[in-house]
Structures are given as structure tokens and as C-alpha cells.
Design a protein around this motif. Structure first.
Motif, PDB file in Angstrom:
ATOM      1  N   ILE A  55     -67.863 -69.330 106.512  1.00 29.27           N
ATOM      2  CA  ILE A  55     -67.043 -70.091 107.455  1.00 29.27           C
ATOM      3  C   ILE A  55     -66.569 -71.399 106.815  1.00 29.27           C
ATOM      4  O   ILE A  55     -65.413 -71.785 106.937  1.00 29.27           O
ATOM      5  CB  ILE A  55     -67.844 -70.381 108.735  1.00 29.27           C
ATOM      6  N   GLY A  56     -67.483 -72.070 106.097  1.00 28.88           N
ATOM      7  CA  GLY A  56     -67.116 -73.308 105.411  1.00 28.88           C
ATOM      8  C   GLY A  56     -65.980 -73.067 104.426  1.00 28.88           C
ATOM      9  O   GLY A  56     -64.999 -73.808 104.379  1.00 28.88           O
ATOM     10  N   LEU A  57     -66.104 -71.981 103.653  1.00 32.86           N
ATOM     11  CA  LEU A  57     -65.059 -71.647 102.680  1.00 32.86           C
ATOM     12  C   LEU A  57     -63.743 -71.361 103.391  1.00 32.86           C
ATOM     13  O   LEU A  57     -62.678 -71.792 102.956  1.00 32.86           O
ATOM     14  CB  LEU A  57     -65.476 -70.420 101.856  1.00 32.86           C
ATOM     15  N   GLU A  59     -62.739 -72.564 106.224  1.00 34.03           N
ATOM     16  CA  GLU A  59     -62.131 -73.809 106.715  1.00 34.03           C
ATOM     17  C   GLU A  59     -61.495 -74.608 105.593  1.00 34.03           C
ATOM     18  O   GLU A  59     -60.483 -75.268 105.782  1.00 34.03           O
ATOM     19  CB  GLU A  59     -63.180 -74.659 107.440  1.00 34.03           C
ATOM     20  N   ALA A  60     -62.111 -74.557 104.410  1.00 35.49           N
ATOM     21  CA  ALA A  60     -61.569 -75.352 103.303  1.00 35.49           C
ATOM     22  C   ALA A  60     -60.357 -74.680 102.655  1.00 35.49           C
ATOM     23  O   ALA A  60     -59.445 -75.346 102.188  1.00 35.49           O
ATOM     24  CB  ALA A  60     -62.654 -75.608 102.264  1.00 35.49           C
ATOM     25  N   TRP A  61     -60.332 -73.352 102.642  1.00 35.97           N
ATOM     26  CA  TRP A  61     -59.297 -72.658 101.871  1.00 35.97           C
ATOM     27  C   TRP A  61     -58.098 -72.194 102.684  1.00 35.97           C
ATOM     28  O   TRP A  61     -56.976 -72.154 102.169  1.00 35.97           O
ATOM     29  CB  TRP A  61     -59.899 -71.433 101.160  1.00 35.97           C
ATOM     30  N   PRO A  99     -69.312 -69.445 115.550  1.00 37.92           N
ATOM     31  CA  PRO A  99     -68.705 -70.458 114.675  1.00 37.92           C
ATOM     32  C   PRO A  99     -67.373 -70.006 114.083  1.00 37.92           C
ATOM     33  O   PRO A  99     -66.457 -70.817 113.921  1.00 37.92           O
ATOM     34  CB  PRO A  99     -69.734 -70.660 113.561  1.00 37.92           C
ATOM     35  N   GLN A 102     -64.820 -70.525 116.663  1.00 36.84           N
ATOM     36  CA  GLN A 102     -64.504 -71.938 116.794  1.00 36.84           C
ATOM     37  C   GLN A 102     -63.547 -72.401 115.695  1.00 36.84           C
ATOM     38  O   GLN A 102     -62.597 -73.131 115.962  1.00 36.84           O
ATOM     39  CB  GLN A 102     -65.794 -72.754 116.748  1.00 36.84           C
ATOM     40  N   SER A 103     -63.794 -71.934 114.463  1.00 37.39           N
ATOM     41  CA  SER A 103     -62.863 -72.383 113.420  1.00 37.39           C
ATOM     42  C   SER A 103     -61.488 -71.761 113.597  1.00 37.39           C
ATOM     43  O   SER A 103     -60.489 -72.406 113.293  1.00 37.39           O
ATOM     44  CB  SER A 103     -63.369 -72.130 111.995  1.00 37.39           C
ATOM     45  N   ARG A 106     -59.754 -73.952 116.060  1.00 31.12           N
ATOM     46  CA  ARG A 106     -59.376 -75.236 115.467  1.00 31.12           C
ATOM     47  C   ARG A 106     -58.191 -75.107 114.533  1.00 31.12           C
ATOM     48  O   ARG A 106     -57.428 -76.032 114.357  1.00 31.12           O
ATOM     49  CB  ARG A 106     -60.538 -75.792 114.657  1.00 31.12           C
ATOM     50  N   THR A 173     -62.311 -80.575 111.047  1.00 28.50           N
ATOM     51  CA  THR A 173     -63.268 -81.346 110.249  1.00 28.50           C
ATOM     52  C   THR A 173     -62.873 -81.294 108.790  1.00 28.50           C
ATOM     53  O   THR A 173     -62.364 -80.296 108.338  1.00 28.50           O
ATOM     54  CB  THR A 173     -64.697 -80.786 110.404  1.00 28.50           C
TER      55      THR A 173
ATOM     56  N   LYS B  21     -62.137 -77.790  96.263  1.00 26.17           N
ATOM     57  CA  LYS B  21     -61.962 -77.156  97.573  1.00 26.17           C
ATOM     58  C   LYS B  21     -63.213 -76.373  97.956  1.00 26.17           C
ATOM     59  O   LYS B  21     -63.656 -76.384  99.098  1.00 26.17           O
ATOM     60  CB  LYS B  21     -60.783 -76.185  97.494  1.00 26.17           C
ATOM     61  N   LYS B  24     -66.031 -78.582  98.945  1.00 24.61           N
ATOM     62  CA  LYS B  24     -65.750 -79.116 100.271  1.00 24.61           C
ATOM     63  C   LYS B  24     -66.142 -78.081 101.330  1.00 24.61           C
ATOM     64  O   LYS B  24     -66.758 -78.404 102.347  1.00 24.61           O
ATOM     65  CB  LYS B  24     -64.256 -79.446 100.391  1.00 24.61           C
ATOM     66  N   GLY B  25     -65.800 -76.824 101.058  1.00 25.64           N
ATOM     67  CA  GLY B  25     -66.154 -75.743 101.983  1.00 25.64           C
ATOM     68  C   GLY B  25     -67.653 -75.633 102.170  1.00 25.64           C
ATOM     69  O   GLY B  25     -68.142 -75.500 103.289  1.00 25.64           O
ATOM     70  N   LEU B  26     -68.393 -75.716 101.074  1.00 23.25           N
ATOM     71  CA  LEU B  26     -69.854 -75.612 101.164  1.00 23.25           C
ATOM     72  C   LEU B  26     -70.423 -76.778 101.972  1.00 23.25           C
ATOM     73  O   LEU B  26     -71.377 -76.620 102.733  1.00 23.25           O
ATOM     74  CB  LEU B  26     -70.474 -75.584  99.766  1.00 23.25           C
ATOM     75  N   ILE B  28     -68.839 -78.425 104.370  1.00 18.29           N
ATOM     76  CA  ILE B  28     -68.536 -78.160 105.784  1.00 18.29           C
ATOM     77  C   ILE B  28     -69.568 -77.187 106.347  1.00 18.29           C
ATOM     78  O   ILE B  28     -70.113 -77.388 107.431  1.00 18.29           O
ATOM     79  CB  ILE B  28     -67.115 -77.550 105.929  1.00 18.29           C
ATOM     80  N   GLY B  29     -69.857 -76.135 105.572  1.00 16.30           N
ATOM     81  CA  GLY B  29     -70.839 -75.150 106.008  1.00 16.30           C
ATOM     82  C   GLY B  29     -72.208 -75.768 106.232  1.00 16.30           C
ATOM     83  O   GLY B  29     -72.864 -75.515 107.236  1.00 16.30           O
ATOM     84  N   LYS B  32     -72.328 -77.768 109.409  1.00 23.77           N
ATOM     85  CA  LYS B  32     -72.339 -76.883 110.565  1.00 23.77           C
ATOM     86  C   LYS B  32     -73.730 -76.286 110.783  1.00 23.77           C
ATOM     87  O   LYS B  32     -74.208 -76.176 111.901  1.00 23.77           O
ATOM     88  CB  LYS B  32     -71.348 -75.742 110.307  1.00 23.77           C
ATOM     89  N   PHE B 127     -70.725 -74.316 121.929  1.00 23.07           N
ATOM     90  CA  PHE B 127     -69.512 -74.134 121.133  1.00 23.07           C
ATOM     91  C   PHE B 127     -68.243 -74.301 121.958  1.00 23.07           C
ATOM     92  O   PHE B 127     -67.288 -74.924 121.511  1.00 23.07           O
ATOM     93  CB  PHE B 127     -69.503 -72.737 120.505  1.00 23.07           C
ATOM     94  N   PHE B 128     -68.204 -73.724 123.144  1.00 22.88           N
ATOM     95  CA  PHE B 128     -66.923 -73.648 123.857  1.00 22.88           C
ATOM     96  C   PHE B 128     -66.944 -74.239 125.265  1.00 22.88           C
ATOM     97  O   PHE B 128     -65.955 -74.158 125.967  1.00 22.88           O
ATOM     98  CB  PHE B 128     -66.466 -72.194 123.951  1.00 22.88           C
TER      99      PHE B 128
END
Lengths: 173, 159
Positions: A55-57, A59-61, A99, A102-103, A106, A173, B21, B24-26, B28-29, B32, B127-128
């Protein structure tokens, strides 16, 4: 720390103390609860961190415009097809879909599409379906798919409209 | 297992394509993960308590031996509360069928098991929001009921 976080952590701590005391006092039910907790935690921790990394990847990519174009308000019927496939590929318990949902929201996916995604992840998850066919037969699975998927899309369209004003897609985010 | 390998490979490939990038993703993960962990642990506590207090053979005892519509209702309620992975639920379903439980009852149970989550409700709400979680779960319960009824028609258990 948020208040809800403190409450949650307190519940977990109380539970932990309860299990430890039960084990010391020889109260068997308490010990069984502790074991059950650790077992489920173990099962979930194998999958969850990787789902979160994914999920993090994502959101970033993935660019917001891409999601908006394919899954947004103007995505059309194809967006429902995409999220059904995406939902089918979800791994782990329904919680791992939240999650992701949610992304998607967003990044500009339409609410009804996000609802369909959550629905699809509970209806047509591939590993689960394989188990279902093995144990209950193809007719059972087919009947369930043909009933549940259209109804889920329908209810998602309805709920998407109902909930529109109540969901605030939090800032990216 | 395949999923884990896939994520690791993907991370490696993306890392070589764009280091910043991907990091950054890691990040964010990671954030979370920390954020959902407390709610997640509470849910596991509830599951552990519920599963210990409601042993699994009680579930199968309740589902057989009742009339079909009552059985569907029982299936819906139990499925909404229970939390068990599919690889437990479907074998259980086939055991129930062999004990003479109707397909519509099994469908009500497995379908609501997957679609409705009373124990996971606090997480979904986080979450929602409450409204979303409430409406989605109600809609899912209705859909499970309809699935069960259609199943009854298809397998000739009603009409």
C-alpha cells in the motif's frame, strides 16, 4: 497520542495482565484466550506487514490522475470491473482491504467504486474461492457470485450516493 | 508465501528504478502500520475472547436441527459474529452439509462470515467513519440473506 489509541492500548494491556494472572492462578480459560490471541496474531503478522508495504508503494508510485481517470466519478462501468478484479486479488482477511480502499479514496476513486472494491474483496477473493469450490462445489460458488456481485454493485451505487457528504477524503499523506 | 515473495521482488525492482520514491513508500507504509496496530490488537483480543467462549462445535450444533428459515437466520447471525479464515469455514461447510444442513443455511453462514464483520466493526469505523461501516455492514447482511434465498431456490430447498 490520540485518545482512542490510548483506550485501545489499555484494553490490550488489561487483557495481557488478565492472561498472565490466569496462567499463574491456573485459570485455564484465560490461558486458552492468550494462546488464541498469539496464534491469530502470528497468522496475521505473516501477511499484514507486506500488505502494508504494498500500500505504501502504491501511494508513493501511483499518480492521483491515473486513479481518478480509471476509478473516479467518470470512470464508467469499467471502473467497477477493475475493482472487482482488484478485490479478487486481495490477500488475507478483509482488514487488509480497508487500507487499500482508503488509499484508493484518497487518490480520487469514486466512493461507490471503493465500496464495490471492499465488497468484491469479501466476495470473490481467489484463494477463498478455490477452497469454496473444492468443498462446496462449483454450483454453490457460481450461484453466490451471480447473486452477490450484482447486488454489491447496486448497493454500492446507492450507498455511495447516501454517504457522499459524510465521507471526507483526508488529505493525501 | 507467493505474495510475500512478490512484494519483496516488487520492492527491489522499484528500489532500483527510483530509490527515493520507494523509500518514501516504505515510510508511508511504516506509519500506517503503527497507526492501525492498536485497533488491530484490540480486535485480536475480542476474537480470542469470543472464540474461546464460543467453541466451534457449538456453531455446528446450532446450525443443524433447526427449521430452514430459522437456520438461515442462525447462519446469518453466527456468520456476522464469527471470525474464521476461509480455509476453516468451507471445510466446516462441507461437514455441515454432510450432516444434513441445507445449502441455504451454509450459504447464509459463509456469506455473512465473509461480508459482515461485527468484531471488525471498530477497525472499519476507524477507517471510514461510523455511518459508512454501519451502512456497509447492513447492506452486506441483506445481500447475504438474498444469496441464501437464491441458493435455496437453486438447490430446490424452497418452493
Amino acid at each position: 497520542m490520540k485518545r482512542s489509541t490510548i483506550v485501545n492500548l489499555t484494553v490490550v494491556a488489561v487483557f495481557g495482565v488478565f492472561v498472565i494472572i490466569s496462567m499463574l492462578a491456573g485459570f485455564e480459560t484465560g490461558g486458552r484466550m492468550g494462546k488464541g490471541f498469539l496464534k491469530t496474531l502470528g497468522d496475521m503478522l505473516v501477511i499484514l506487514p507486506f500488505a502494508i508495504i504494498l500500500i505504501g508503494l502504491f501511494e508513493a508510485w501511483v499518480k492521483r490522475e491515473t486513479v481518478e481517470k480509471h476509478l473516479g466519478e467518470d470512470g464508467g462501468w469499467k471502473s467497477y470491473m477493475w475493482v472487482c478484479l482488484l478485490g479478487g486479488m486481495t490477500i488475507g482477511p478483509m482488514l487488509t482491504a480497508l487500507p487499500v480502499a482508503q488509499s484508493l479514496l484518497r487518490k480520487g476513486a469514486a466512493l461507490s467504486v471503493v465500496l464495490t472494491y471492499i465488497g468484491a474483496s469479501t466476495i470473490c477473493r481467489i484463494p477463498m474461492t478455490i477452497f469454496e469450490i473444492t468443498y462446496l462445489g462449483g454450483q454453490f460458488t457460481l450461484t453466490r457470485y451471480l447473486t452477490a456481485i450484482p447486488l454489491t454493485i447496486l448497493s454500492s451505487l446507492l450507498l455511495g450516493r447516501l454517504l457522499k457528504e459524510h465521507i471526507e477524503p483526508q488529505a493525501e499523506t | 508465501m507467493g505474495f510475500i515473495v512478490f512484494v519483496l521482488l516488487l520492492t527491489a525492482v522499484l528500489y532500483f528504478r527510483d530509490r527515493e520514491k520507494t523509500l518514501k513508500g516504505l515510510k508511508i507504509g511504516g506509519k500506517k502500520f503503527l497507526k492501525i496496530m492498536p485497533v488491530f490488537l484490540v480486535m485480536l483480543v475480542f476474537i480470542a475472547v469470543a472464540l474461546t467462549l464460543l467453541p466451534q462445535n457449538m456453531i455446528s450444533e446450532q446450525l443443524s436441527g433447526s427449521s430452514s428459515y430459522l437456520g438461515v437466520l442462525f447462519g446469518l447471525v453466527l456468520g456476522s459474529i464469527a471470525v474464521m479464515p476461509g480455509f476453516v469455514a468451507f471445510p466446516l461447510g462441507s461437514v455441515l452439509r454432510d450432516q444434513g444442513v441445507q445449502y441455504m443455511v451454509i450459504a447464509a453462514f459463509t456469506s455473512s462470515l465473509m461480508m459482515v464483520g461485527i468484531l471488525t466493526f471498530p477497525v472499519e469505523r476507524q477507517f471510514f467513519g461510523t455511518r459508512f461501516a454501519l451502512l456497509r455492514n447492513i447492506a452486506s447482511a441483506l445481500i447475504s440473506l438474498l444469496v441464501a434465498l437464491v441458493m435455496g431456490l437453486v438447490f430446490g430447498e424452497i418452493l
